[in-house]
Design an enzyme around this catalytic site. Sequence first.
Site, mmCIF file in Angstrom:
data_model
loop_
_atom_site.group_PDB
_atom_site.id
_atom_site.type_symbol
_atom_site.label_atom_id
_atom_site.label_comp_id
_atom_site.label_asym_id
_atom_site.label_seq_id
_atom_site.Cartn_x
_atom_site.Cartn_y
_atom_site.Cartn_z
ATOM 1 N N ASN A 144 0.763 -1.170 0.060
ATOM 2 C CA ASN A 144 -0.025 -0.123 -0.015
ATOM 3 C C ASN A 144 0.911 1.251 0.017
ATOM 4 O O ASN A 144 2.014 1.162 0.025
ATOM 5 C CB ASN A 144 -0.901 0.054 1.073
ATOM 6 N N GLU A 156 3.405 1.331 2.994
ATOM 7 C CA GLU A 156 4.482 0.676 2.736
ATOM 8 C C GLU A 156 5.395 0.886 1.588
ATOM 9 O O GLU A 156 6.808 0.656 1.737
ATOM 10 C CB GLU A 156 3.766 -0.917 2.491
ATOM 11 N N ASP A 175 -5.969 -8.692 1.837
ATOM 12 C CA ASP A 175 -6.327 -10.324 1.358
ATOM 13 C C ASP A 175 -6.938 -10.623 0.234
ATOM 14 O O ASP A 175 -6.605 -11.645 -0.512
ATOM 15 C CB ASP A 175 -6.536 -11.036 2.524
#
Length: 337
Positions: A214, A217, A285
């Site tokens: 993301n 990150e 996920d």
Amino acid sequence: MAAGSTAQALPALTQLPLTFARRRVLLVGDLVADHYIYGQTDRVSREAPVLIVRYESSEVKLGGGANVAANVRALSGQVTAVGVLGADEMGRALRQLFKEAGIRLSAASARGLETETKTRILAGGMNTTRQQMLRLDRGQRAPLPVRVRSALARLIQEAARTVDAVVVSDYGAGVVGDEVRQVLRELAGDGLPVCVDSRYALSSFSGVTVCKPNEPELEQLTGRPLRTEADLMEAGHAAVKRLGCRALLVTRGRHGMALFEAGGGVDLIPVHGAKEAVDVTGAGDTVIATLSLALAAGASLGEAARLANVAGALVVQKQGTATVSRDELLGELRSAR
């Protein structure tokens, strides 16, 4: 690609999920028990300034990498999960949930290992929505024993012989160590799609197929604040070069996604739909599961990213840890016609 042309492209992807049932995916990662305790509260304790919660019920759900496997299965893909489970109550609960979901499990274990568990206490008044009050995390604190790490590498090598793609879910609980990363690089080098979602150690995953950070990150990986779209472009290209991957898929919340390819191509994918997110828990996920399954089915990187974008938009409309089914995804794609 502009938002309009993206919407026009969605119906063309409708045939792709129809092939998912024949595709096999290997999940490698931290298998987490999402443990929920529900209760009712209406008064403050005399012992301390805390609310008293009257226990009502509890449940365990597949979390972390286990939720990625559950998403692959919900999309009708065949999935084998490799990770670590303890011989404890939560480990037994996860094994049963894997069995009920139709997920093959290949777990390493050793005496004294504790299953990674996140216990959330949710409480409220008699006629109010339950709100999360506290989260208690349990799990392996020390590095995994050498023999467990070696066992994980062997299990991955064995399971990878019969799959169409590998998806890695690294939540920092120690399953994806040096031995496992080396096996993953070898698999990607042999042409097997290896898609990685790593919360804390993305920089260590060089040589895989796709990495999915993301924006925070990506900032951490490159050391560059993403204040403008130009910042995003520079950071994305730098990350692809640094990691040596075929592509980088950056999830950007309400701004959609950005797909950077090793050849220099960039695809800005706007967020799908106009509904506000209800709960973003576990959305990453769903995205990485859909991406890997689409690549297993032979989709291009762009097609896989768009499909993952739609699945992500659907799952954030659900409360808590959730999955998106193949029929839900198909319905959404067909409604775009």
